[in-house]
Structure formats: structure tokens, C-alpha cells
Write an enzyme that holds these catalytic residues in place. Structure first.
Site, mmCIF file in Angstrom:
data_model
loop_
_atom_site.group_PDB
_atom_site.id
_atom_site.type_symbol
_atom_site.label_atom_id
_atom_site.label_comp_id
_atom_site.label_asym_id
_atom_site.label_seq_id
_atom_site.Cartn_x
_atom_site.Cartn_y
_atom_site.Cartn_z
ATOM 1 N N ASP A 123 9.487 36.931 31.460
ATOM 2 C CA ASP A 123 10.036 37.516 30.232
ATOM 3 C C ASP A 123 11.084 38.353 30.631
ATOM 4 O O ASP A 123 10.960 39.327 31.068
ATOM 5 C CB ASP A 123 8.975 38.537 29.547
ATOM 6 C CG ASP A 123 9.303 39.139 28.359
ATOM 7 O OD1 ASP A 123 10.519 39.213 28.028
ATOM 8 O OD2 ASP A 123 8.512 39.596 27.483
ATOM 9 N N GLU A 216 4.293 49.411 32.340
ATOM 10 C CA GLU A 216 4.733 48.515 31.192
ATOM 11 C C GLU A 216 3.366 48.578 30.513
ATOM 12 O O GLU A 216 2.276 47.629 30.626
ATOM 13 C CB GLU A 216 4.937 47.111 31.709
ATOM 14 C CG GLU A 216 5.670 46.163 30.805
ATOM 15 C CD GLU A 216 4.549 45.690 29.907
ATOM 16 O OE1 GLU A 216 3.869 46.051 28.913
ATOM 17 O OE2 GLU A 216 4.163 44.330 30.183
ATOM 18 N N GLU A 225 -4.866 46.914 23.290
ATOM 19 C CA GLU A 225 -5.452 47.165 24.502
ATOM 20 C C GLU A 225 -5.331 48.646 24.892
ATOM 21 O O GLU A 225 -6.178 48.898 25.903
ATOM 22 C CB GLU A 225 -4.654 46.326 25.557
ATOM 23 C CG GLU A 225 -4.660 44.725 25.605
ATOM 24 C CD GLU A 225 -3.926 44.018 26.324
ATOM 25 O OE1 GLU A 225 -2.960 44.750 27.018
ATOM 26 O OE2 GLU A 225 -4.109 42.938 26.793
ATOM 27 N N HIS A 365 7.498 38.159 25.439
ATOM 28 C CA HIS A 365 6.132 37.393 25.001
ATOM 29 C C HIS A 365 5.431 38.355 24.272
ATOM 30 O O HIS A 365 4.128 38.056 23.883
ATOM 31 C CB HIS A 365 5.619 37.582 26.623
ATOM 32 C CG HIS A 365 5.006 38.977 26.950
ATOM 33 N ND1 HIS A 365 5.881 40.065 27.504
ATOM 34 C CD2 HIS A 365 3.737 39.399 26.997
ATOM 35 C CE1 HIS A 365 5.219 41.249 27.845
ATOM 36 N NE2 HIS A 365 3.813 40.803 27.404
#
Length: 425
Positions: A123, A216, A225, A365
Site C-alpha cells: 500500500d 499504524e 480492531e 488497502h
């Protein structure tokens, strides 16, 4: 026999094919892991291929303001060197035994497989932005102690070490930590980078404080998440006063699109399946947000800022919120879905730097998150959809996201007021 799939989506582009990693675990007395490549062919492969806890390739786009993000491909201030890699041994166990696993275990296990990391590294918007932030702002890292939260392959740690960091502590909970150690050694940074395997909430750092935290952490819909809470935990525990967190700002946006063809293919398909009524599945499928790319020509309304988070100052509770919105139609059209996307920014740099995952920006992504509406809205130019979006962690699994959407339209051709619930699993 136990079969476990990773949460993964593919592009809706016709004629596309994509290699899709999946994991098959055979659990009797042993649990063996295989990484396979399965190629999916055919038009409309935007089908949900695997629905569990991993990340996927996605399309990233520009924010609705006039700010231009800098993720340029021009030469960096520091010459780049090749990163070493090593194949996994056939007998390497990339997963813990299947028995007694929690949802958190499956989350970390999914990041043990190199296919996810390959996708994220490729990405360019994501990885190049981080690289440019570090290489073009070496004053932030020179002789500093850096903590890399969720280090993965260790790519951000390598960038920081090359930029002159005094020491980097790369924390990774998945089995990929073992690969990160090998990568660090292969590139000659063992004296600068220490890879620590474990959860941030459970490990002990060899130092009492760090100067910089880099991560990240962003998931689909920004908050899927729930890795943000891990970054905030590390910030509160180890960051020095006036230390920096990178990135330090994140914003969530909402817009509306026309998407008749794809909604019919993905949602209304269940009303008549080879002559049989499977509409009970339709009721469930419309509650699952779709992570997919959106053509900017499908956008019907303006883009509305829902929430901006200051990562340096916010608390974990700030990630759950209710935000109002007003989406004004820019043309006469139909609306089939609302679309959410996010921007992140590194505001402490010499030059404002960041990227967007919106429909008008370069692919990432993360793609966008599509929330299909039960009814088709007919809207005229100048009319507005008003409402609110409530975002909260799921009570059973805090890595999942519950979304409640309230919206109304009082237009010339359509009058509606409705509440819909979505579950991002």
C-alpha cells in the site's frame, strides 16, 4: 477439523482476479498452519471472501477540503536501502493451538501470516507517507527513544533507525515478531532496534519513558480492531511530557452514493435465489458494512466531517461517540448507501503531511466502508439527508464496532425517517 478464514474483501471491479490468502488449521493432536494462494476469478468478485479479523486491500481518497496531502514518490532525504526478508520454515508454527482461543487470540493470530503484511507494505500511500514523515523530519527522531506499537515486520522501526533514532522498541504480539527480529538482524540494526514479543498492556519496556510513539493502528472504518486504545495505553504509560504520537490526528467522514447495481447484486440477491426466498439472509447481510472501493462518480452529496480525534490528548472513551450529519444533494439522483472513510495527519512535521481513504483519493488497502440503506432514497438537488451516527465498541468483543444510523429525508419525491443498526465484525 477446524477451518479458519481471515476477514478479507476483494474489489468489485469486473474482470478482476485476486490471490486470496487463507489459513486451514487441522486440529486433532496437532495444529498445523498452511499459507495457500487461492485465486478467485469472475466478474463482481466484490463478494465477501473471508469474514474474520484481518485487513485487506482497499482504495484511499482525498478529503473534501482543499488540503493537499503529501505522500509523494519523489526521493527521500535519506537514501533507501533494500529490506531483507526470509521465508518461513515449513515447521514454523504461526498460530497458537486452536483450543481455548479468544477473539483477541484470533486477532493477533491473523497478523502472523505474511500475506497481510505484504498487502500493507505494498500500500504505497500508507507506507510511503510514513517513510516520508520519518525521513523528511529527522529532527523528530534523531537521538530519540522510539516505541513502535504493533510493529509487524518492523518497517516503521527500520525507518526510524535509519533516521537516527537512539533506540527503537518494536512491540509485536503476533508470531510475526520472530520474523521482525530476523529482518532487523539481516539489515544490521540489531544494536538500534529491540523487538519485543507480546501485548503492549503486558510487556515491560527496558526504559521508563520514550520520546516518540509511532503506530499504524487504523482499521477499516478507522476504528475497527480497536488498536487505537492500545496506542493510548502506551502513550499514558511511557510517553514523556511533550513527547509526540505519530500520526497525531484522525478524522472520520460520511457521504452518500448511488449504487443500484451493486446493492442488487449484494443485498437484494437474497430475495430470490434460483426461485427460492432467502430474504432472511438479506436482513443479516444489510447489517454488515461492506468494505469496498467506491467510484467517485457515484457520490451524490457533499462529504460531512463526523469526528476528529487528537491522538495526543484524547481518552479511550472518545472513540465511542454520536455525531450529527447533514448531507446535501449535489444533483438529482437515487441514494442506496452512505459511505464512511477517514483521513490521518501528521501535524508536527515541517510540512503538513497525511493521507485520505476517501473515494476521491489514491487507492489504499482500507478502501471505504459502505452502509447500505433499507430503502432507496429519491433525492433532488439541494435537498438534504439529516441524522446522526453512533459508533461504539461491541460489548462482547471490543475489537468489533457497532454502528447505529438515524436518518431522515423530507424531500419533494421521498419522505422517510428510519434507524438502522450495523455490526462490523
Amino acid at each position: 477439523m477446524c477451518l479458519k478464514y481471515m476477514f478479507r474483501y476483494a474489489s468489485r471491479n469486473d474482470g478482476d482476479d485476486r490471490s486470496v490468502p487463507f489459513v486451514m488449521g487441522i486440529s486433532s493432536n496437532q495444529y498445523q498452519t498452511f499459507y495457500c494462494l487461492m485465486t478467485i476469478f469472475g466478474p463482481k468478485i466484490g463478494d465477501l471472501i473471508d469474514f474474520h479479523d484481518a485487513q485487506t486491500s482497499t482504495m484511499n481518497e482525498a478529503r473534501p477540503t482543499k488540503i493537499k496531502f503529501d505522500y509523494g514518490d519523489d526521493d527521500e532525504a535519506i537514501e533507501e536501502t533494500a529490506t531483507g526478508s526470509s521465508n518461513l520454515d515449513e515447521d514454523s508454527s504461526m498460530c497458537e493451538p486452536v483450543d481455548d482461543k479468544t477473539s483477541a487470540d484470533y486477532y493477533f493470530d491473523s497478523y502472523s501470516h505474511f500475506g497481510i503484511h505484504e498487502e500493507m507494505l505494498k500500500d504505497v500511500v500508507r507506507t510511503k507517507t510514513y517513510q516520508n514523515v520519518i525521513y523528511r523530519n529527522t529532527f523528530l527522531f534523531k537521538d530519540k527513544i522510539v516505541l513502535d506499537v504493533g510493529a509487524g515486520t518492523g518497517i516503521l522501526s527500520l525507518f526510524c533507525a535509519k533516521a537516527g533514532a537512539k533506540h527503537v522498541y518494536a512491540v509485536e504480539c503476533s508470531q510475526m515478531a520472530d520474523m521482525a527480529k530476523e529482518i532487523v538482524e539481516a539489515n544490521g540494526y540489531s544494536n538500534v532496534i529491540t523487538v519485543l514479543k507480546g501485548k503492549i498492556e503486558e510487556i515491560d519496556l527496558p526504559v521508563p519513558q520514550v520520546d516518540v510513539i509511532i503506530s499504524e493502528w487504523m482499521g477499516y472504518f478507522l476504528l475497527y480492531e480497536n488498536m487505537l486504545n492500545t496506542v493510548l495505553y502506551a502513550r499514558d504509560k511511557w510517553l514523556v511530557n511533550n513527547g509526540i504520537v505519530l500520526p497525531d490526528s484522525a478524522s472520520l467522514y460520511l457521504t452518500a452514493i448511488e449504487d443500484a447495481e451493486y446493492k442488487d447484486d449484494k443485498i437484494d440477491f437474497w430475495n430470490n435465489v434460483y426461485g427460492f426466498d432467502m430474504s432472511c439472509i438479506r436482513k443479516q447481510s444489510i447489517m454488515e458494512p461492506l468494505v469496498d472501493t467506491v467510484d467517485q462518480n457515484q457520490i451524490v452529496t457533499n462529504c460531512q466531517l463526523l469526528k476528529t480525534m487528537d491522538i495526543s490528548k484524547m481518552t479511550s472513551g472518545d472513540a465511542s461517540f454520536t455525531a450529527p450529519f447533514k448531507l446535501v444533494a449535489e444533483r438529482d439522483d437515487y441514494i442506496h448507501a452512505l459511505v464512511a472513510y477517514f483521513d490521518v495527519a501528521f501535524t508536527v512535521c515541517h510540512k503538513f503531511t497525511g493521507f485520505s481513504t476517501g473515494p476521491r483519493s489514491r487507492n489504499t488497502h482500507w478502501k471505504q466502508t459502505v452502509l447500505y440503506l433499507e430503502e432507496v432514497l429519491t433525492i433532488c438537488e439541494g435537498e438534504s439527508i439529516t441524522g446522526s451516527m453512533t459508533v461504539a465498541q461491541n460489548k462482547k468483543n471490543p475489537r468489533d464496532v457497532d454502528i447505529t444510523l438515524k436518518y431522515s429525508l423530507n424531500g419533494q419525491r421521498c419522505v422517510i425517517s428510519r434507524t438502522q443498526h450495523y455490526k462490523m465484525r
